[in-house]
Design an enzyme around this catalytic site. Structure first.
Site, short mmCIF file in Angstrom:
data_model
loop_
_atom_site.label_atom_id
_atom_site.label_comp_id
_atom_site.label_asym_id
_atom_site.label_seq_id
_atom_site.Cartn_x
_atom_site.Cartn_y
_atom_site.Cartn_z
N TRP A 80 0.82 -1.22 0.00
CA TRP A 80 0.00 0.00 0.00
C TRP A 80 0.85 1.27 0.00
O TRP A 80 0.34 2.35 -0.28
CB TRP A 80 -0.90 0.04 1.24
CG TRP A 80 -0.16 -0.20 2.53
CD1 TRP A 80 -0.09 -1.38 3.23
CD2 TRP A 80 0.65 0.74 3.26
NE1 TRP A 80 0.71 -1.22 4.34
CE2 TRP A 80 1.18 0.05 4.38
CE3 TRP A 80 0.98 2.08 3.06
CZ2 TRP A 80 2.02 0.67 5.31
CZ3 TRP A 80 1.83 2.70 3.99
CH2 TRP A 80 2.32 2.00 5.10
N ASN A 81 2.13 1.18 0.30
CA ASN A 81 2.86 2.46 0.54
C ASN A 81 3.23 3.21 -0.72
O ASN A 81 3.46 4.40 -0.70
CB ASN A 81 4.07 2.22 1.43
CG ASN A 81 5.10 1.32 0.78
OD1 ASN A 81 4.80 0.54 -0.10
ND2 ASN A 81 6.34 1.45 1.22
N PRO A 105 -3.36 -5.75 -6.01
CA PRO A 105 -2.83 -4.60 -5.25
C PRO A 105 -3.24 -4.71 -3.78
O PRO A 105 -4.07 -5.56 -3.43
CB PRO A 105 -3.51 -3.41 -5.91
CG PRO A 105 -4.81 -3.94 -6.40
CD PRO A 105 -4.55 -5.37 -6.80
N ALA A 106 -2.67 -3.86 -2.95
CA ALA A 106 -3.03 -3.85 -1.53
C ALA A 106 -4.49 -3.41 -1.38
O ALA A 106 -4.95 -2.52 -2.09
CB ALA A 106 -2.12 -2.91 -0.75
N GLY A 116 6.44 -6.43 -0.37
CA GLY A 116 5.69 -6.32 0.88
C GLY A 116 6.55 -6.76 2.03
O GLY A 116 7.79 -6.71 1.97
N SER A 117 5.94 -7.20 3.10
CA SER A 117 6.69 -7.56 4.30
C SER A 117 7.45 -8.87 4.12
O SER A 117 7.07 -9.73 3.32
CB SER A 117 5.72 -7.71 5.48
OG SER A 117 4.84 -8.78 5.20
N GLU A 168 10.65 -8.19 -2.98
CA GLU A 168 11.12 -6.90 -2.48
C GLU A 168 10.50 -6.76 -1.10
O GLU A 168 9.29 -6.51 -0.99
CB GLU A 168 10.66 -5.78 -3.41
CG GLU A 168 11.32 -5.79 -4.76
CD GLU A 168 12.78 -5.36 -4.69
OE1 GLU A 168 13.47 -5.45 -5.70
OE2 GLU A 168 13.21 -4.94 -3.60
N LEU A 169 11.30 -6.95 -0.06
CA LEU A 169 10.75 -7.13 1.28
C LEU A 169 11.14 -6.01 2.23
O LEU A 169 11.49 -4.90 1.81
CB LEU A 169 11.21 -8.50 1.80
CG LEU A 169 10.86 -9.69 0.87
CD1 LEU A 169 11.41 -10.98 1.43
CD2 LEU A 169 9.36 -9.78 0.62
N CYS A 216 10.23 1.27 2.48
CA CYS A 216 11.10 0.13 2.83
C CYS A 216 12.55 0.56 2.95
O CYS A 216 13.37 -0.18 3.49
CB CYS A 216 10.98 -0.94 1.76
SG CYS A 216 11.37 -0.30 0.14
N GLU A 229 11.67 -3.03 11.89
CA GLU A 229 11.35 -1.94 10.95
C GLU A 229 10.18 -1.15 11.53
O GLU A 229 9.08 -1.67 11.68
CB GLU A 229 10.97 -2.55 9.61
CG GLU A 229 10.63 -1.58 8.52
CD GLU A 229 10.22 -2.29 7.25
OE1 GLU A 229 9.43 -3.25 7.30
OE2 GLU A 229 10.74 -1.90 6.18
N1 LIG Z 1 11.48 -3.83 -0.80
C1 LIG Z 1 10.57 -3.04 -1.33
O1 LIG Z 1 10.69 -2.57 -2.49
C2 LIG Z 1 9.34 -2.70 -0.53
C3 LIG Z 1 8.49 -1.72 -1.04
C4 LIG Z 1 7.35 -1.39 -0.30
C5 LIG Z 1 7.06 -2.04 0.91
N2 LIG Z 1 7.91 -2.99 1.35
C6 LIG Z 1 7.65 -3.65 2.64
O2 LIG Z 1 6.24 -3.97 2.75
C7 LIG Z 1 5.83 -3.83 4.12
C8 LIG Z 1 4.66 -2.87 4.17
O3 LIG Z 1 3.72 -3.15 3.15
P1 LIG Z 1 2.43 -4.00 3.46
O4 LIG Z 1 1.93 -3.73 4.84
O5 LIG Z 1 1.48 -3.83 2.33
O6 LIG Z 1 3.01 -5.49 3.43
P2 LIG Z 1 2.18 -6.84 3.48
O7 LIG Z 1 3.17 -7.90 3.30
O8 LIG Z 1 1.27 -6.88 4.64
O9 LIG Z 1 1.22 -6.78 2.18
C9 LIG Z 1 1.79 -6.70 0.90
C10 LIG Z 1 0.79 -7.28 -0.11
O10 LIG Z 1 0.62 -8.65 0.19
C11 LIG Z 1 -0.77 -8.94 0.31
N3 LIG Z 1 -0.93 -10.06 1.24
C12 LIG Z 1 -0.95 -10.04 2.59
N4 LIG Z 1 -1.08 -11.29 3.07
C13 LIG Z 1 -1.15 -12.12 1.99
C14 LIG Z 1 -1.29 -13.53 1.80
N5 LIG Z 1 -1.39 -14.37 2.83
N6 LIG Z 1 -1.32 -14.02 0.53
C15 LIG Z 1 -1.21 -13.20 -0.53
N7 LIG Z 1 -1.07 -11.85 -0.43
C16 LIG Z 1 -1.05 -11.34 0.83
C17 LIG Z 1 -1.38 -7.65 0.80
O11 LIG Z 1 -2.77 -7.62 0.51
C18 LIG Z 1 -0.60 -6.65 -0.05
O12 LIG Z 1 -1.15 -6.60 -1.34
C19 LIG Z 1 7.02 -3.30 4.85
O13 LIG Z 1 7.72 -4.36 5.47
C20 LIG Z 1 7.91 -2.70 3.76
O14 LIG Z 1 9.27 -2.68 4.13
C21 LIG Z 1 9.06 -3.34 0.67
O1 LIG Z 2 8.92 1.42 -0.05
C1 LIG Z 2 9.64 0.95 -0.88
C2 LIG Z 2 9.84 1.61 -2.21
O2 LIG Z 2 10.42 0.67 -3.08
C3 LIG Z 2 10.70 2.82 -2.01
S1 LIG Z 2 11.05 3.65 -3.49
O3 LIG Z 2 9.83 4.39 -3.86
O4 LIG Z 2 11.39 2.66 -4.52
O5 LIG Z 2 12.17 4.55 -3.18
#
Ligand SMILES: NC(=O)c1ccc[n+]([C@@H]2O[C@H](COP(=O)([O-])OP(=O)(O)OC[C@H]3O[C@@H](n4cnc5c(N)ncnc54)[C@H](O)[C@@H]3O)[C@@H](O)[C@H]2O)c1
Ligand SMILES: O=C[C@H](O)CS(=O)(=O)O
Length: 484
Positions: free
Chosen positions: A155-156, A180-181, A232-233, A254-255, A288, A385
């Protein structure tokens, strides 16, 4: 209520096989800054995910058969349409995610840059000719689209995290099913509307919303999906990677992160403050790659802390469309509770509060930008985090000690340090266990540079000349009988 120049961009339906589809059960999407409902999306599940996969599988051969040039022209058109609709896309993004409009506009441009970049990269998927070991043989390597892609995004960054996957996938000739989120679906659905207008054929780009675990279960289980790209996470990334094992999908992840931001005694302190501000407080600390731990060398700790705290005090918290607002709300109350937990834990263990420290008077999920001093490695904020507007400042003495502190985490996404000494720059850059290192800068992201982490921050790289590799399969053609 959203005021859009092009109201048709605001879609409250899923996009499967070129059709906008609804469902009996719906999910309300709220504006985190005001709590008001901005719209509803269908609550779809396993059956609809299977339909989307089937549509993507059916549509892919014709899309893959197009020349790279033909795909490039369509992607370029999509890029142009995104820019033409930048303001509406930014308004939608800011309403569903909360970030200030200025940041939302920036994200739309950043997101569009991946479509522009991969419209060009489509034409640069090169093979090889290899010197054969026998005279009658010829060896050629060709590269082909890997297959149907499943993408799951956070979602971010409701726009850019999608285009960073859809761009290379479509450029390579793949079709894609995107989930998507649930908190921020409308940016994705608007992108789908523009993709269709750009000429992306029915079934090539599908967007499905609803029960994440059900949809994800089908996307990871189906043998018709060749590739999963997840952002995501780390916990969910691990779960999805396990779910992909039975069908040996290619997985890119990408976590989460735990970025160290380091200020050495030879740093330009004003530049370091500027870099720390942008790295820490972008998207209210919800990225992230945000600085999660700020390490300052002992001899400059007081000077840096004072300058940095003054800068934090100037941040303006408010609704994203407000004049001069630089800090929006957190995505939800759970996110606020995590920031509160990290602050409480640190103060109980001896940290001191230099600024902020509590929920903002605006209510909802707004939080005061916060600075903690004298933070130590015993505190939760050193290991977890935070994903919020909390800046914990740690002290360190030597370069050797710093390397050990900075690397003491299971994460390895982004890191940053400020120094003007070329020898130190090379030593520290090579010693840091991270996928990305910002040196005398707090901004490291662009479509040109490989984005990704090591350790438990993920697999693969997005953007750059490397980003399309995750959507390509390499095939070796070994020809014999050439001498007959
Ligand atoms: N490395 C990167 O580029 C990057 C970028 C953005 C966010 N993040 C990370 O994402 C986290 C925050 O984002 P978030 O809260 O949306 O993460 P999240 O893992 O909770 O959700 C990410 C996506 O996964 C989906 N999801 C959740 N549970 C699922 C399941 N059991 N099966 C399938 N899909 C599922 C969610 O609906 C969402 O679309 C933070 O840890 C952040 O560091 C990493
Ligand atoms: O939150 C994670 C994103 O990948 C950061 S950025 O927009 O790519 O800088």
């Amino acid at each position: 209520m959203l005021q859009l120049k092009n109201p048709a961009l605001f879609k409250q339906a899923c996009y499967i096989n070129g059709q906008w589809q609804d469902a009996a059960e719906k999910i309300a999407v709220t504006n985190p800054a005001t709590g008001e409902i901005i719209g509803h999306i269908p609550k779809m599940g396993r059956a609809e995910a299977a339909k989307a996969i089937a549509a993507a599988k059916l549509a892919m051969p014709a899309w893959q058969k197009k020349t790279a040039q033909e795909r490039s022209v369509i992607l370029r058109r999509w890029f142009e349409l995104i820019l033409d609709n930048q303001e509406d896309l930014a308004q939608i993004l800011s309403a569903e995610q909360g970030k200030p409009l200025v940041e939302a506009r920036g994200e739309v441009i950043y997101g569009a840059s991946f479509i522009e970049w991969f419209a060009e990269e489509a034409k640069r998927v090169y093979g090889d000719v290899i010197a054969a070991p026998q005279a009658d043989k010829r060896i050629v390597v060709i590269k082909q689209a890997i297959g149907v892609v499943a993408a799951i995004t956070p979602w971010n960054f409701p726009n850019a995290m999608i285009t960073r996957k859809a761009g290379p996938a479509l450029a390579a000739g793949c079709s894609i099913v995107l989930k998507p989120a649930t908190q921020t679906p409308f940016s994705a659905l608007a992108l789908a509307a523009l993709a269709t207008e750009a000429g992306i054929p029915n079934g090539v780009f599908n967007v499905i919303t609803g029960a994440a675990s059900e949809i994800g279960g089908e996307l990871t289980r189906s043998p018709d999906v060749a590739k999963l790209s997840f952002t995501g996470s780390t916990d969910i990334g691990k779960l999805l990677m396990r779910q992909c094992a039975d069908t040996i999908k290619k997985v890119s992840l990408e976590l989460g992160g735990n970025a160290p931001f380091v200020v050495f005694d030879d740093a330009d302190l004003d530049a370091a403050v500027e870099g720390a501000m942008v790295s820490k407080f972008r998207n209210a600390g919800q990225t992230c790659i945000c600085a999660n731990r700020i390490y300052v060398q002992e001899s400059v700790y007081d000077a840096f802390s004072a300058k940095f705290t003054l800068a934090v005090a100037k941040l303006k918290v408010g609704v994203g469309t407000g004049e001069g607002v630089t800090q929006g709300p957190l995505i939800d109350d759970k996110a606020v509770q995590k920031v509160e937990e990290h602050i409480k834990d640190a103060l109980e263990q001896g940290a001191t509060l230099a600024h902020g420290g509590k929920r903002h008077a605006l209510g909802h999920s707004f939080f005061e930008p916060t600075v903690l001093l004298n933070v130590t490695t015993k505190m939760k904020v050193a290991r977890e985090e935070t994903f919020g507007p909390l800046a914990p400042l740690f002290r360190f003495s030597s370069e050797e000690e710093l390397i050990q502190l900075a690397n003491d985490t299971e994460f390895g996404l982004a890191s940053y340090f400020y120094s003007r000494d070329i020898g130190r720059i090379w030593r520290v850059a090579e010693a840091l266990e991270y996928g990305m290192v910002g040196i005398n800068t707090g901004t490291i992201s662009s479509e040109l540079a490989p984005f990704g982490g090591v350790k438990q921050s993920g697999l693969g790289r997005e953007g750059s000349k490397y980003g399309i590799d995750d959507y390509i399969s390499i095939k070796c053609l070994c020809m014999g009988g050439i001498d007959r």
